[in-house]
Design a protein around this motif. Structure first.
Motif, PDB file in Angstrom:
ATOM      1  N   ALA A  94       0.900  -1.318  -0.013  1.00 57.85           N
ATOM      2  CA  ALA A  94       0.021  -0.039  -0.060  1.00 57.85           C
ATOM      3  C   ALA A  94       0.809   1.336   0.038  1.00 57.85           C
ATOM      4  N   LEU A  95       1.953   1.157   0.756  1.00 53.12           N
ATOM      5  CA  LEU A  95       2.908   2.521   0.783  1.00 53.12           C
ATOM      6  C   LEU A  95       3.556   2.758  -0.569  1.00 53.12           C
ATOM      7  N   GLY A  96       3.830   1.459  -1.303  1.00 57.83           N
ATOM      8  CA  GLY A  96       4.360   1.782  -2.805  1.00 57.83           C
ATOM      9  C   GLY A  96       3.170   1.976  -3.701  1.00 57.83           C
ATOM     10  N   GLY A  97       1.848   2.439  -3.189  1.00 51.66           N
ATOM     11  CA  GLY A  97       0.783   2.907  -4.297  1.00 51.66           C
ATOM     12  C   GLY A  97      -0.063   1.801  -4.731  1.00 51.66           C
ATOM     13  N   GLU A  98       0.210   0.641  -4.382  1.00 50.36           N
ATOM     14  CA  GLU A  98      -0.580  -0.562  -4.796  1.00 50.36           C
ATOM     15  C   GLU A  98      -1.690  -0.822  -3.977  1.00 50.36           C
ATOM     16  N   THR A  99      -2.807  -1.558  -4.529  1.00 49.97           N
ATOM     17  CA  THR A  99      -3.792  -2.066  -3.544  1.00 49.97           C
ATOM     18  C   THR A  99      -3.671  -3.409  -3.094  1.00 49.97           C
ATOM     19  N   PHE A 100      -3.855  -3.704  -1.969  1.00 46.43           N
ATOM     20  CA  PHE A 100      -3.792  -5.253  -1.596  1.00 46.43           C
ATOM     21  C   PHE A 100      -5.029  -5.755  -1.061  1.00 46.43           C
ATOM     22  N   VAL A 101      -5.631  -6.932  -1.714  1.00 48.92           N
ATOM     23  CA  VAL A 101      -6.547  -7.611  -0.833  1.00 48.92           C
ATOM     24  C   VAL A 101      -6.368  -8.777  -0.530  1.00 48.92           C
ATOM     25  N   GLY A 102      -6.522  -9.583   0.512  1.00 54.12           N
ATOM     26  CA  GLY A 102      -6.168 -10.956   1.001  1.00 54.12           C
ATOM     27  C   GLY A 102      -6.406 -11.173   2.481  1.00 54.12           C
TER      28      GLY A 102
END
Length: 451
Positions: free
Chosen positions: A126-134
């Motif tokens: 998330a801090l790298g600008g991506e979205t995480f779902v899991g």
């Protein structure tokens, strides 16, 4: 009457039907379990997808709120953001909402002691600008979570994380399952009931087909056996014809005695006298019955009356002979087991209107409730006989007698005899009487002889 299936089929029907129902029950049960498992898998996948989409939508909405974007990174950010996180968690129905700064330090958390600490899971995506779902295991336990970056002026200044406990997902799945189970069970029971009904119908159909096939095979074998007997009988007739043609009467009688135990009427003087003026067919039928009774010690009494022997000879045709032969034969069978106490009494009365034949016996008689059924073709109170291992069809003679009597304008009446057994009275109207009844002849019409 409806023909019952053979005893072997009746004996096998119960176990066979139970086995068939057990197999069907097993199939239905397997289908129910398989359906339930598939439903579980589908529901589980559906719930996880819905939950993942919901947490992501909540996290994205939270990360885009101006209040969140402006407060992240400020010294008093927790005072501003914690009420917002609690409100979002409550309204969205999620288990936790966590907002961090650009180093992964918690600004908000459901547990106050956890605020200001480094998050327990990796925030780098998330801090790298991506979205995480899991699914990850955090401080509150395993959760299905969504982590998204919080942007301000094109720079990631923090993260927003929203999660739902796996236990909550499991509880939701359980609720869904209990909603599906009654339908699965209901469908299974309906399928089982329908299968049992089909099995019952098919079982009966199978019984009918099997019984028909067995009966057909029995008839085929019986026909073959009868053809053999017919061939043998024809050979014997040729021998008798040859003996009679060369005028060897004594040899012919001896040959007949070698085939079956018969004797002449001379063995019973009273019977010989009673039949002195009787038609040849009557004498032959009663002589054979008398010989059969004598084997068992029984007696046959006969009384043949007719004003004109020529009329009696004329009336006593093939059909009349068939009627008398069947009635006397049945009576003889009925008294054979009585030995010397067995008595058969035959009365043949002829008049211009027709014939009246009455046969009484001292046998067990015919119960009143069976008198209407005993003349049905195929119905018999006698034990089944076999020939070369084949069952001989019974219940033919009395049905034939009734049919012939009615075809001749008469009938067959069954009642109780003074001898203690049954009384059979068959009446056959003469041809002249039948034509007279129709108004097409002037022949004498004394009316049908009443039984």
């Amino acid at each position: 009457m409806r023909k019952e299936p053979p005893a072997q089929l009746r004996a096998l029907r119960g176990p066979r039907v139970l086995t068939l129902v057990a197999v069907q029950f097993s199939i239905v049960l397997i289908c129910m379990v398989a359906t339930l498992l598939v439903a579980l898998q589908v529901q589980h996948t559906s719930i996880r997808e819905e939950t993942g989409e919901r947490t992501l939508a909540v996290a994205l909405s939270l990360a885009e709120l101006p209040a969140v974007v402006d407060a992240v990174g400020e010294p008093d950010a927790g005072v501003t953001l914690q009420p917002i996180a609690d409100l979002v968690a409550q309204s969205a129905g999620v288990d936790y909402v966590v907002i961090t700064d650009d180093e992964g330090i918690r600004i908000t958390h459901p547990v106050p002691e956890r605020r200001g600490e480094m998050v327990s899971t990796d925030p780098s995506v998330a801090l790298g600008g991506e979205t995480f779902v899991g699914t990850e295991v955090g401080t509150v336990g395993p959760t299905l979570r969504a982590k998204v970056p919080v942007w301000r002026d094109g720079i990631v200044v923090g993260t927003a994380s929203v999660g739902i406990l796996e236990s909550s997902i499991s509880a939701q799945l359980e609720d869904r399952v209990w909603q599906v189970v009654p339908w699965v069970i209901g469908a299974g029971l309906f399928g089982l009931a329908a299968a049992a009904g089909v099995s019952l119908v098919l079982g009966r159909r199978f019984d009918h087909l099997a019984a028909a096939a067995q009966e057909l095979e029995t008839q085929r074998r019986l026909s073959a056996a009868l053809r053999e007997q017919t061939h043998e009988f024809s050979n014997r007739l040729h021998v008798l014809f040859g003996l009679i043609e060369v005028d060897e009467r004594g040899e012919a009688l001896d040959y007949i005695r070698s085939l079956t135990p018969v004797d002449s009427l001379a063995a019973d003087a009273d019977l010989e006298e009673a039949l002195a003026d009787a038609p040849v067919r009557v004498r032959a039928i009663l002589a054979a019955a008398s010989a059969r009774l004598c084997e068992h010690g029984g007696q046959l009494h006969a009384d043949v009356e007719g004003d004109d022997r020529a009329v009696l000879e004329l009336l006593f045709d093939d059909d009349a002979a068939t009627v008398l032969s069947n009635l006397v034969g049945n009576a003889t069978e009925a008294v054979e087991e009585q030995g010397a106490r067995g008595i058969v009494r035959v009365a043949v009365e002829a008049a211009p209107s027709g014939l009246r034949m009455q046969v009484d016996d001292s046998g067990p008689g015919v119960p009143e409730e069976l008198r209407g059924q005993i003349t049905e073709v195929g119905f018999s109170t006698k034990e089944t006989q076999t020939m070369d291992g084949l069952e001989i069809p019974r219940g033919v003679g009395l049905g034939l007698v009734r049919r012939l009597a009615r075809e001749h304008g008469g009938d067959l009446v069954i009642s109780e005899s003074e001898l203690g057994g049954a009384r059979f009275v068959a009446t056959l109207s003469s041809a002249g009487a039948r034509r007279g009844a129709g108004g097409s002849s002037d022949a004498p019409t004394a009316g049908r002889i009443a039984p």
